[in-house]
Enzyme design. Sequence first.
Site, short mmCIF file in Angstrom:
data_model
loop_
_atom_site.label_atom_id
_atom_site.label_comp_id
_atom_site.label_asym_id
_atom_site.label_seq_id
_atom_site.Cartn_x
_atom_site.Cartn_y
_atom_site.Cartn_z
N GLY A 54 0.82 -1.20 0.00
CA GLY A 54 0.00 0.00 0.00
C GLY A 54 0.86 1.25 0.00
O GLY A 54 2.06 1.19 0.28
N CYS A 81 5.28 -6.15 1.63
CA CYS A 81 5.63 -4.73 1.60
C CYS A 81 4.96 -3.99 2.77
O CYS A 81 5.35 -4.17 3.91
CB CYS A 81 5.26 -4.13 0.24
SG CYS A 81 6.04 -2.53 -0.07
N TYR A 82 3.94 -3.17 2.52
CA TYR A 82 3.26 -2.49 3.62
C TYR A 82 2.72 -3.51 4.62
O TYR A 82 2.75 -3.27 5.83
CB TYR A 82 2.11 -1.63 3.08
CG TYR A 82 1.34 -0.89 4.16
CD1 TYR A 82 1.74 0.37 4.58
CD2 TYR A 82 0.22 -1.46 4.76
CE1 TYR A 82 1.04 1.05 5.58
CE2 TYR A 82 -0.48 -0.80 5.76
CZ TYR A 82 -0.06 0.46 6.16
OH TYR A 82 -0.74 1.12 7.15
N HIS A 164 7.89 -7.59 -3.64
CA HIS A 164 6.62 -8.00 -4.26
C HIS A 164 6.81 -9.30 -5.04
O HIS A 164 7.22 -9.27 -6.21
CB HIS A 164 6.10 -6.90 -5.18
CG HIS A 164 5.60 -5.69 -4.46
ND1 HIS A 164 4.31 -5.58 -4.00
CD2 HIS A 164 6.24 -4.55 -4.10
CE1 HIS A 164 4.16 -4.41 -3.40
NE2 HIS A 164 5.32 -3.77 -3.44
N GLU A 166 4.61 -11.08 -6.31
CA GLU A 166 3.55 -11.25 -7.30
C GLU A 166 3.92 -10.71 -8.68
O GLU A 166 3.28 -11.06 -9.68
CB GLU A 166 2.26 -10.59 -6.83
CG GLU A 166 2.28 -9.08 -6.71
CD GLU A 166 2.79 -8.57 -5.38
OE1 GLU A 166 2.50 -7.40 -5.04
OE2 GLU A 166 3.49 -9.33 -4.66
N LYS A 363 -10.83 -11.66 -17.16
CA LYS A 363 -11.24 -11.96 -18.53
C LYS A 363 -10.74 -13.32 -19.01
O LYS A 363 -11.49 -14.07 -19.64
CB LYS A 363 -10.72 -10.86 -19.46
CG LYS A 363 -10.99 -11.08 -20.94
CD LYS A 363 -12.45 -10.87 -21.30
CE LYS A 363 -12.76 -9.40 -21.34
NZ LYS A 363 -14.12 -9.12 -21.86
#
Length: 507
Positions: A54, A81-82, A164, A166, A363
Amino acid sequence: MFEKILILDFGSQYTQLIGRRIRDTNVYSEILPFDTPLAVIKQQAPKGIILSGGPDSVYEKGAPAVDPRLFELGIPVLGVCYGMQLIAKQLGGKVEPAARREYGSRQIEQVNPSRLLNDMGRVWMSHGDRILEPPPGFEVTARTETTIAAMENRELEVFCVQFHPEVTHSENGGALLRRFVFDVCRCHGDWTVGSFIESAIDQVRQIVGNGRALCAISGGVDSTVAATLVSRAIGDRLIGVFVNTGLLRKNEYEKVLSMLQSNLHLNVRGVDRSDRFLDILAGIRDPEKKRKLIGNEFIRVFEEEAQRIGSVDYLVQGTLYPDVIESVSVKGPSQTIKSHHNVGGLPERMHLRLVERLRELFKDEVRRVGLQLGLPEDMVWRQPFPGPGLAVRIMGEITKEGVRMLQEADDILIDEIKKAGLYRQIWQSFGVLLPVRSVGVMGDIRTYEHVLAIRAVDSSDGMTADWARLPHDLLAAISNRIVNEVNGINRVVYDVTSKPPATIEWE
């Protein structure tokens, strides 16, 4: 009931990527706001919880936090992270502004054995604070030159990484998330397309019961998959409504209606309200007002059709997860980007209750569902087309002449991309009619006509996108045909902006 990993969103631009990476392991993930009550979290019975990154600093006044009892539930937690800094602060560690911020690729060094770290080298950092001291009971497992990069408390099963995992820039980040999902959370990977379809059909039957439902069908993959899914659940008690808003692609109304009725054998009726939609949009230039007017008018049309049919209580829509994320902050504190006609454009009071079984899907997941349901590949792989149609691709005021020019130009663009064999490779390609005119020379005569922008992007889920590197010869062919064949356009330009910072659509 599927195994589930909950992701508490603190507003990171990468939160949705965490959800995608978890789903790629065949484990269902759901993103909830950081302040979701503890009782709701317990009710969902997650196998694990991830605290996202964040933009805030944990020591600032009013910084988002979680109920500290979260760490007493006995559910494994991963802070990113945050999320890592928040865990450090709430459990007794020390967090401070970093002397040197870390953004981008950084090398980490593993300093102690870890249940998650393995073959981690270069990772993606994005933080301006650092952990000075870990909380009691936590062991530091990795560092960079300037900060603690990872720590864990094996007894509490709380794990933290400053980077991160991800994003693709983090080497073996996906493997780290898989270890958290399977080794720590002990998931089995039971969420598949087939299991989703079976569950969705059961839920629709429970919701609709013996009632009847209308489905807003646009001819795109989202609404077509939604209609097919609900039709499997309630049969002919689903009535599809395909509305001609006057803002569809060239000859789209006739082609799509025939395909839905003849090829897919859906119970669909066509409703031509093109003059009505163009009338309400007359003189409107603001894109948010366009979307909201179109959303409201769609609902009015569906309510009128429901009254004609009689005894219809439900409205089925093909709303997807990115639509929700970009429209309203119901999944976290991230800022609203634009109103989607299915979400932000809905009237506050409706006479029809919504059924949105694709609401939590991306999608590419919807396409896999469509193929599993037996839909034709040409239908499943149609490029996305916005619900408001060409209204958000004509900058400024919408006129019949503007619609005509854009329909013809867009038809040429798609035709040339298909001829080049690139239609399936490109996520989305379309023309945008700009509210400016430029000087040109055609047949030794000065012209002062409209400018068309070409937009083509590569993406996997629509949340992020990069502009497509179309061959120069293809761009030349598209430009030559549009300028020569479409009266009113004398200049073509190409958009080379990625998402972020831009969105895919211009409005």
